[in-house]
Design an enzyme around this catalytic site. Structure first.
Site, PDB file in Angstrom:
ATOM      1  N   ASP A 196      37.929  43.403  29.024  1.00  0.00           N
ATOM      2  CA  ASP A 196      37.629  43.090  30.419  1.00  0.00           C
ATOM      3  C   ASP A 196      38.961  42.679  31.063  1.00  0.00           C
ATOM      4  O   ASP A 196      39.553  41.669  30.687  1.00  0.00           O
ATOM      5  CB  ASP A 196      36.594  41.956  30.474  1.00  0.00           C
ATOM      6  CG  ASP A 196      36.257  41.520  31.897  1.00  0.00           C
ATOM      7  OD1 ASP A 196      37.107  41.689  32.796  1.00  0.00           O
ATOM      8  OD2 ASP A 196      35.155  40.987  32.110  1.00  0.00           O
ATOM      9  N   LYS A 222      40.123  41.250  42.916  1.00  0.00           N
ATOM     10  CA  LYS A 222      41.004  40.113  42.619  1.00  0.00           C
ATOM     11  C   LYS A 222      42.451  40.522  42.913  1.00  0.00           C
ATOM     12  O   LYS A 222      42.860  40.618  44.053  1.00  0.00           O
ATOM     13  CB  LYS A 222      40.825  39.664  41.180  1.00  0.00           C
ATOM     14  CG  LYS A 222      39.412  39.158  40.867  1.00  0.00           C
ATOM     15  CD  LYS A 222      39.324  38.685  39.431  1.00  0.00           C
ATOM     16  CE  LYS A 222      37.909  38.417  38.970  1.00  0.00           C
ATOM     17  NZ  LYS A 222      37.295  37.261  39.608  1.00  0.00           N
TER      18      LYS A 222
END
Ligand SMILES: Cc1ncc(COP(=O)(O)O)c(C=O)c1O
Length: 411
Positions: A196, A222
């Site tokens: 991830d 992000k």
């Protein structure tokens, strides 16, 4: 002792300064939360207008071909692939991280049909654990998720583990996982590995093919600055493509969606990871964020990020001693992503008091204050100002007001 001039001087010689002006950050805001939601690139505003007014408004459905909407996932995927050490055709942008994780975990379990275990770190970002637990329940063949924390992790990768699923940069502490140790052990016992990369892509160097990675997922909102709810990306190593099937058979993953056949025939390449129609407006904004990131030098990003983290920690040590903060991120920059986290008994109201003073970080239960550094838009002087403000908040007990105590839905 550090002083503000030192930080101003670092800004003057920062090789990434030209990027500051590319962001539409409000005047006076110190934004240290790009590890949760990256800020708005100015170009994204233009792109949103173009997609809404021209591509959708004027060109209507023609834009699926004319504006390249249909192939956007692959196109953006290749660009992201360049940022994370993947080859063209190994990454596609689509859906969200949770859904993509479900797909690759399922694929990995199919590839190791004689094994039943998914190994994870219990302190993973919760969605990773929930998706894995949900998948094993759904499969109903006695699969199970087993958890091991950092110290026991390598030993827990044993011959009955089908897949190891790990967050590369820990969402709370920012700790970087020891990729080499994990990959070596996993290889030696025949387990597959899912990474991830939510807190890694655009923030720390990632070399998926050098790592001989199997699968990876990550989010676009992000450090890729793709906007709120930006689509995710998913990586499937070329050697695994076309051999097994992801479980969500939607028409976009069909090898010829516009043949409209009755039965599903999966695409044999990365396209198979698609499900249904993608959010084109969000995809367009993700592409702007990714394009901007591809113009920046990852070596410079990493150097600045490490330096900012070091300076932040040094300032916390110097100015906040005795106020009950404890740094929980690695002090060694090599082991840390682009954020620093610390604990405090009253973490939530302290973060609220900072936000009220235009310093934006976030809080993660039960007691973590997180501050992320986006080297393309965070200035060194922001770090000085942040710690000074925090010192003031603590000295004057400014966090201890009733309005800072009640938790909002999103922390
Ligand atoms: C490590 C990690 N994985 C996954 C997610 C979220 O996944 P999704 O895009 O499905 O909301 C986050 C969100 O902060 C995260 O930090």
């Amino acid at each position: 002792m550090l002083n503000r001039e030192h930080f101003e001087d670092l800004d003057k010689t920062d090789p990434l300064t030209s990027f500051y002006e590319e962001f539409d950050l409000p005047e006076g805001i110190v934004y240290l939360d790009g590890n949760s939601l990256g800020p708005l690139p100015k170009k994204s505003k233009e792109r949103a207008r173009q997609v809404v007014e021209q591509e959708w408004g004027r060109d209507l459905i023609k834009s699926w071909n004319k504006a390249g909407w249909f192939h956007m996932g692959e196109r953006i995927g290749d660009k992201i692939g360049g940022l994370i050490g993947a080859d063209p055709g190994e990454v596609i942008a689509c859906d969200n991280t949770s859904i993509n994780l479900f797909k690759v975990l399922s694929l990995a379990l199919d590839m190791r049909a004689d094994r039943r275990k998914i190994l994870m770190e219990g302190s993973n970002f919760p969605t990773d654990n929930y998706v894995a637990q949900g998948l094993t329940k759904h499969l109903g063949y006695g699969h199970e998720v087993i958890f091991a924390e950092r110290d026991q992790l390598i030993d827990a990768i044993t011959e009955d583990v089908a897949v190891v699923s790990l967050v590369h940069v820990h969402y709370k502490t920012g700790r970087i996982m020891d990729v080499k140790a994990v990959m070596e052990k996993a290889r030696s016992v025949g387990a597959l590995v899912v990474w991830d990369l939510c807190h890694s892509a655009g923030a720390v160097p990632v070399e998926l093919n050098d790592w001989k990675a199997d699968f990876a997922v990550g989010c676009g909102y992000k450090y890729l600055n793709g906007g709120p709810g930006a689509p995710s990306f998913v990586y499937v190593a070329k050697r695994h493509q076309g051999r097994f099937r992801q479980p969500l058979d939607g028409w976009w993953g069909h090898k010829a969606p516009f043949d409209f056949t009755r039965d599903y025939e999966p695409a044999e390449d990365i396209w198979q990871m698609m499900t249904g129609t993608q959010p084109i407006l969000s995809m367009s904004l993700l592409e702007e964020g990714v394009d901007q990131m591809t113009r920046a030098d990852m070596g410079l990003i990493r150097e600045k990020s490490k330096r900012m983290g070091d300076l932040f920690i040094q300032l916390v040590d110097e100015k906040l001693e005795g106020y009950g903060f404890e740094i929980v991120s690695p002090r060694d920059a090599e082991e840390r992503g682009s954020q620093v986290a610390m604990t405090h008994e009253y973490g939530y109201p302290v973060v609220q008091a900072l936000i009220e003073r235009n310093i934006i970080g976030d809080f993660r239960a039960p007691d973590i204050l997180r501050f992320g550094f986006g080297p393309l838009y965070t200035r060194y002087v922001n770090i000085w100002d942040m710690v000074e403000t925090l010192q003031d908040v603590m000295q004057k007990n400014l966090w201890n007001l009733p309005e800072y105590q009640a938790k909002a839905a999103v922390t």
